[in-house]
Design a protein around this motif. Sequence first.
Motif, PDB file in Angstrom:
ATOM      1  N   LEU B  55      25.154  12.089  18.895  1.00  0.00           N
ATOM      2  CA  LEU B  55      23.885  12.248  18.015  1.00  0.00           C
ATOM      3  C   LEU B  55      22.940  11.441  18.721  1.00  0.00           C
ATOM      4  O   LEU B  55      21.688  11.863  18.870  1.00  0.00           O
ATOM      5  CB  LEU B  55      24.013  12.036  16.650  1.00  0.00           C
ATOM      6  CG  LEU B  55      23.002  12.107  15.606  1.00  0.00           C
ATOM      7  CD1 LEU B  55      22.887  13.801  15.443  1.00  0.00           C
ATOM      8  CD2 LEU B  55      23.324  11.630  14.204  1.00  0.00           C
ATOM      9  N   PHE B  56      23.306  10.123  19.224  1.00  0.00           N
ATOM     10  CA  PHE B  56      22.388   9.137  19.504  1.00  0.00           C
ATOM     11  C   PHE B  56      21.660   9.542  20.905  1.00  0.00           C
ATOM     12  O   PHE B  56      20.485   9.123  21.524  1.00  0.00           O
ATOM     13  CB  PHE B  56      22.826   7.800  19.493  1.00  0.00           C
ATOM     14  CG  PHE B  56      22.905   7.125  18.288  1.00  0.00           C
ATOM     15  CD1 PHE B  56      22.450   7.587  17.369  1.00  0.00           C
ATOM     16  CD2 PHE B  56      23.213   5.622  18.384  1.00  0.00           C
ATOM     17  CE1 PHE B  56      22.450   7.025  16.072  1.00  0.00           C
ATOM     18  CE2 PHE B  56      23.072   4.907  17.050  1.00  0.00           C
ATOM     19  CZ  PHE B  56      22.721   5.753  16.011  1.00  0.00           C
ATOM     20  N   LEU B  57      22.535  10.339  21.765  1.00  0.00           N
ATOM     21  CA  LEU B  57      22.008  10.561  22.997  1.00  0.00           C
ATOM     22  C   LEU B  57      21.025  11.765  23.303  1.00  0.00           C
ATOM     23  O   LEU B  57      21.165  12.733  22.501  1.00  0.00           O
ATOM     24  CB  LEU B  57      23.259  10.921  23.867  1.00  0.00           C
ATOM     25  CG  LEU B  57      24.365   9.908  24.320  1.00  0.00           C
ATOM     26  CD1 LEU B  57      25.446  10.386  24.895  1.00  0.00           C
ATOM     27  CD2 LEU B  57      23.589   8.813  24.924  1.00  0.00           C
ATOM     28  N   ASN B  58      20.391  11.548  24.111  1.00  0.00           N
ATOM     29  CA  ASN B  58      19.319  12.783  24.323  1.00  0.00           C
ATOM     30  C   ASN B  58      19.732  13.790  25.264  1.00  0.00           C
ATOM     31  O   ASN B  58      20.789  13.625  25.825  1.00  0.00           O
ATOM     32  CB  ASN B  58      17.915  12.466  24.876  1.00  0.00           C
ATOM     33  CG  ASN B  58      18.058  11.579  26.129  1.00  0.00           C
ATOM     34  OD1 ASN B  58      18.651  12.230  26.923  1.00  0.00           O
ATOM     35  ND2 ASN B  58      17.268  10.423  26.356  1.00  0.00           N
ATOM     36  N   PRO B  59      19.344  15.054  25.187  1.00  0.00           N
ATOM     37  CA  PRO B  59      19.794  16.100  25.917  1.00  0.00           C
ATOM     38  C   PRO B  59      19.957  15.804  27.574  1.00  0.00           C
ATOM     39  O   PRO B  59      20.839  16.177  28.292  1.00  0.00           O
ATOM     40  CB  PRO B  59      19.054  17.389  25.738  1.00  0.00           C
ATOM     41  CG  PRO B  59      18.341  16.772  24.223  1.00  0.00           C
ATOM     42  CD  PRO B  59      18.084  15.554  24.275  1.00  0.00           C
ATOM     43  N   ASP B  60      19.067  15.109  28.130  1.00  0.00           N
ATOM     44  CA  ASP B  60      19.021  14.821  29.542  1.00  0.00           C
ATOM     45  C   ASP B  60      20.305  13.919  29.747  1.00  0.00           C
ATOM     46  O   ASP B  60      21.051  14.162  30.661  1.00  0.00           O
ATOM     47  CB  ASP B  60      17.762  13.917  29.841  1.00  0.00           C
ATOM     48  CG  ASP B  60      16.587  14.665  30.285  1.00  0.00           C
ATOM     49  OD1 ASP B  60      16.906  15.464  31.045  1.00  0.00           O
ATOM     50  OD2 ASP B  60      15.710  14.423  29.871  1.00  0.00           O
ATOM     51  N   LEU B  77      32.995  18.728  23.572  1.00  0.00           N
ATOM     52  CA  LEU B  77      31.680  17.929  23.212  1.00  0.00           C
ATOM     53  C   LEU B  77      30.742  19.289  23.155  1.00  0.00           C
ATOM     54  O   LEU B  77      29.998  18.830  21.846  1.00  0.00           O
ATOM     55  CB  LEU B  77      31.313  17.399  24.703  1.00  0.00           C
ATOM     56  CG  LEU B  77      30.156  16.527  24.573  1.00  0.00           C
ATOM     57  CD1 LEU B  77      30.231  15.528  26.072  1.00  0.00           C
ATOM     58  CD2 LEU B  77      28.791  17.176  24.714  1.00  0.00           C
ATOM     59  N   LEU B  78      30.772  20.354  23.468  1.00  0.00           N
ATOM     60  CA  LEU B  78      29.762  21.438  23.013  1.00  0.00           C
ATOM     61  C   LEU B  78      30.058  21.883  21.756  1.00  0.00           C
ATOM     62  O   LEU B  78      28.952  21.677  20.932  1.00  0.00           O
ATOM     63  CB  LEU B  78      29.928  22.665  24.155  1.00  0.00           C
ATOM     64  CG  LEU B  78      29.247  22.420  25.543  1.00  0.00           C
ATOM     65  CD1 LEU B  78      29.632  23.705  26.220  1.00  0.00           C
ATOM     66  CD2 LEU B  78      28.012  22.269  25.594  1.00  0.00           C
ATOM     67  N   ASN B  79      31.480  21.884  21.384  1.00  0.00           N
ATOM     68  CA  ASN B  79      31.840  22.316  19.861  1.00  0.00           C
ATOM     69  C   ASN B  79      31.229  21.147  19.097  1.00  0.00           C
ATOM     70  O   ASN B  79      30.603  21.539  17.941  1.00  0.00           O
ATOM     71  CB  ASN B  79      33.083  22.316  19.630  1.00  0.00           C
ATOM     72  CG  ASN B  79      33.792  23.601  20.316  1.00  0.00           C
ATOM     73  OD1 ASN B  79      32.824  24.520  20.234  1.00  0.00           O
ATOM     74  ND2 ASN B  79      35.027  23.623  20.608  1.00  0.00           N
ATOM     75  N   MET B  80      31.315  19.776  19.400  1.00  0.00           N
ATOM     76  CA  MET B  80      30.608  18.792  18.654  1.00  0.00           C
ATOM     77  C   MET B  80      29.302  18.798  18.406  1.00  0.00           C
ATOM     78  O   MET B  80      28.784  18.258  17.430  1.00  0.00           O
ATOM     79  CB  MET B  80      31.278  17.370  18.887  1.00  0.00           C
ATOM     80  CG  MET B  80      32.868  17.268  18.778  1.00  0.00           C
ATOM     81  SD  MET B  80      33.397  16.088  19.405  1.00  0.00           S
ATOM     82  CE  MET B  80      32.697  14.608  18.386  1.00  0.00           C
ATOM     83  N   VAL B  89      21.574  21.259  26.267  1.00  0.00           N
ATOM     84  CA  VAL B  89      22.434  20.496  27.317  1.00  0.00           C
ATOM     85  C   VAL B  89      22.468  21.560  28.488  1.00  0.00           C
ATOM     86  O   VAL B  89      22.678  21.020  29.476  1.00  0.00           O
ATOM     87  CB  VAL B  89      23.567  19.811  26.584  1.00  0.00           C
ATOM     88  CG1 VAL B  89      24.507  19.108  27.719  1.00  0.00           C
ATOM     89  CG2 VAL B  89      23.193  18.743  25.706  1.00  0.00           C
ATOM     90  N   LEU B  90      23.170  22.681  28.143  1.00  0.00           N
ATOM     91  CA  LEU B  90      23.577  23.581  29.069  1.00  0.00           C
ATOM     92  C   LEU B  90      22.368  23.878  30.133  1.00  0.00           C
ATOM     93  O   LEU B  90      22.305  23.984  31.277  1.00  0.00           O
ATOM     94  CB  LEU B  90      24.052  24.897  28.481  1.00  0.00           C
ATOM     95  CG  LEU B  90      25.504  24.869  27.733  1.00  0.00           C
ATOM     96  CD1 LEU B  90      25.818  26.085  27.198  1.00  0.00           C
ATOM     97  CD2 LEU B  90      26.404  24.273  28.687  1.00  0.00           C
ATOM     98  N   ASP B 111      29.835  34.067  27.519  1.00  0.00           N
ATOM     99  CA  ASP B 111      28.594  35.313  27.099  1.00  0.00           C
ATOM    100  C   ASP B 111      28.024  34.323  25.874  1.00  0.00           C
ATOM    101  O   ASP B 111      26.857  34.469  25.894  1.00  0.00           O
ATOM    102  CB  ASP B 111      28.977  36.641  26.662  1.00  0.00           C
ATOM    103  CG  ASP B 111      29.472  37.782  27.801  1.00  0.00           C
ATOM    104  OD1 ASP B 111      29.160  36.992  29.049  1.00  0.00           O
ATOM    105  OD2 ASP B 111      30.247  38.407  27.746  1.00  0.00           O
ATOM    106  N   SER B 112      28.776  33.891  25.066  1.00  0.00           N
ATOM    107  CA  SER B 112      28.205  33.244  23.825  1.00  0.00           C
ATOM    108  C   SER B 112      27.665  31.869  24.344  1.00  0.00           C
ATOM    109  O   SER B 112      26.380  31.742  23.825  1.00  0.00           O
ATOM    110  CB  SER B 112      29.379  33.030  22.878  1.00  0.00           C
ATOM    111  OG  SER B 112      29.757  31.729  22.915  1.00  0.00           O
ATOM    112  N   LEU B 113      28.033  31.247  25.352  1.00  0.00           N
ATOM    113  CA  LEU B 113      27.308  30.161  25.802  1.00  0.00           C
ATOM    114  C   LEU B 113      25.976  30.585  26.645  1.00  0.00           C
ATOM    115  O   LEU B 113      24.976  30.039  26.494  1.00  0.00           O
ATOM    116  CB  LEU B 113      28.225  29.467  26.762  1.00  0.00           C
ATOM    117  CG  LEU B 113      29.126  28.465  26.111  1.00  0.00           C
ATOM    118  CD1 LEU B 113      30.066  27.702  27.135  1.00  0.00           C
ATOM    119  CD2 LEU B 113      28.610  27.721  25.179  1.00  0.00           C
TER     120      LEU B 113
END
Lengths: 452, 452
Positions: B55-60, B77-80, B89-90, B111-113
Amino acid sequence: MIKDMTQDEISLYIIKTLKENKKAEFEIIVDELQPYDLAKIYQDLPFKHKARFLLFLNPDILADLMEELDKEEQLDLLNMLGVEKSSNVLNLMDNDDLASLLDELSPEKKDSLLSEMNKMESNAVQDIMKYPPETAGRIMTNRFVWIRNYYTVREAVDKLKSFAEFAESLNYLYVIDGARRLVGVVSYRDLLLADPGEKIDDIMYERVIYVTVTTDQEVVAKTVERYDFISVPVVDEAHILVGIITVDDVIDVVIKEANEDIEKLSASGKSIDFETKTLVAAARRLPWLILLLFIGLISGRIISGFEETLQKVVALAFFMPMIAGMTGNTGTQSLAVVVRGLISHDIDKKVVFRLVMREFGVGVSIGVTCAVLISVIAYIWQGNFILGMVVGCSLFFTLIIGTLAGTVIPLILYKLKIDPAVASGPLITTLNDIFSLLTYFGIATMFIQYLM
Amino acid sequence: MIKDMTQDEISLYIIKTLKENKKAEFEIIVDELQPYDLAKIYQDLPFKHKARFLLFLNPDILADLMEELDKEEQLDLLNMLGVEKSSNVLNLMDNDDLASLLDELSPEKKDSLLSEMNKMESNAVQDIMKYPPETAGRIMTNRFVWIRNYYTVREAVDKLKSFAEFAESLNYLYVIDGARRLVGVVSYRDLLLADPGEKIDDIMYERVIYVTVTTDQEVVAKTVERYDFISVPVVDEAHILVGIITVDDVIDVVIKEANEDIEKLSASGKSIDFETKTLVAAARRLPWLILLLFIGLISGRIISGFEETLQKVVALAFFMPMIAGMTGNTGTQSLAVVVRGLISHDIDKKVVFRLVMREFGVGVSIGVTCAVLISVIAYIWQGNFILGMVVGCSLFFTLIIGTLAGTVIPLILYKLKIDPAVASGPLITTLNDIFSLLTYFGIATMFIQYLM
């Protein structure tokens, strides 16, 4: 001009300029070529043109060319250059490349080359050669630009400009304090993006990842690979910045270490390649083979101990190569997984326990499958149910033993700080021969009355 | 602040900021860490702290972190993260890393990602995934800064500054013309040293070394290694610049290819590492073992053909494992030299002829030495001079055969465009078992009347 020419066309063009003695035209071509391509052209050049080719090149380009050649070619080239020009070229070569050239020469030849060089460069390369082989100190270069932490960005850029021709790689600038200690790093990008008046101290990144002069080259490679660096700074015991290691040298280390692992795993002998002479190659392989010959005789001694059993049921001999071979093969498979895994993993008790249990499980699974298969085959072939069971049971146990030997022996060697790849495939195979024969004939002797 | 802390101290400090919910302090620490170190800390973090850590990390930074994790960890990680943040992030991940993540997922998950991502990034990664595996197209990134040949140095630097955050690597700038075709390259150093008013066209280097989208990744690695590049540009069939490959990816390729060679040479099964599950590892190794089991039975069949000979002189069995083993070992040694040599050499008839002659010479030298040695030993042990001669002669011939088999078989496979490493050590060993048994029992049968 030569942009769209093939390598061959360029070679012919160069020969033409050499024949016609057109130095200016020659220099324009050479200026466009990468050192690797220039070296290829030089290697393929008819001998009669080589002297003028070298005459036409300036020492800077000659130094680049040297770094692409192998040792013998380097020495030939130096001989053709003559003392004065060759000393110029040696002065300009990267320290690490020069050190590895000098390393393989006789002391007299080495001293004579060193005495030709200027004092500063000759001291620098001799400093490098004091570090143990395969350490960071040996593969670092001292041709890099450092800046002081109290410089402004403008001063840093000015220094960079004036040393641009001198430095090997200019992607990061390492920052040192008044005592030459490594205190930070600034990238090209940082300099481009910063305001010219800013202090380096304020824009530099302080948590610099570094290696020390005695760090093993494999650890250096691991560091660069993990952090995706282009270069890594090298410090001495007082944290003083003494050199950098660039990523191109790291790739060479990775390739060399992989080759060494394969050499050891296959006991194929140290650094034998396509160019190695017959007797040299034979001499490098013989020690292992003679050792393995004696270990192989132990197998013979075991069989002779079971001579009576064998004499009663000669059919037992039919399955000997298969059982010994399979045990050797599973051992080799486990060994390869462990040796490569040790390179990329940090090992602790938990990892070892899990790995040994996994390989035990693999041994059991493979053992059950192959044992059932061979029992049926042996029964059908020899028409003897008990023989089928003996062969099957033996294979089951020997496959488990083989898998565990291939796992545990390299781990023990690793623990004893012996390179686990020394437990080569041939060694594991030969040891597994012994284990498997003991198991096979042991079980057969137990059931000998039912086998006859 | 954390400059002189150990990894463990930093971990504890980070846990403290998480517990006390101090985001600002957390960000200062993270800002000083390399992605690799951040990933290590994340992996070792107790599970209860992971959610807030993310939560504390930014997407970069999350994108950087993702690139250091393995597939399973990436998916966790993606699930969380939840849908919205994970799509951010992707979008920010490097295309090549993202492609190799998507590659191993089920079509639905993939496909969902992809549908979460923004159109441009999702198209870009799908473009990459169209290229065959292990080609340049698959490992290139589209995050690089290009400049036009008609820019001035000042314009180039301005473009660089505005894209600095976006581009993966900024050491060279590749120059394209109006049709986006690759026409040159300019280094950072060139830009720093040039006059701001100069045209890129005038300072750029035109003979650019490049690879195409379909170039094999091994060739890419060889190119970067030979030229000591930090990145290499990738063009499509129309010479349009479509991506770059950076040296850090090249190091990964070199390591992967070396591991693959070792896997094949030892027939240890495709990509088995310390984490592979027992049954998966067993299943990957079994096919080879079962094949080798059947080949091993051919050895048994040969021995059974010589049953009479063996029954008359059981002592012949004592030397069977040694002869078979030694033949296998020389074969493995030659094999390793050839397989590794093929990687770095361009092969023609001359090279092949010289190599085969060299290995023949090695076989003869090793054969003579070992044969003399074993004749003496066998004579002393069994007190039978003829037996000594039979064992010695057999070993002489089988060592030559073994060496040649280990040389010629991989060369033939290479000629047939089959990966020579497929002729694994175990396969060569098992084949050599057969050759050596035929030779040994053949010679023994010829001299059987003197042996009894």
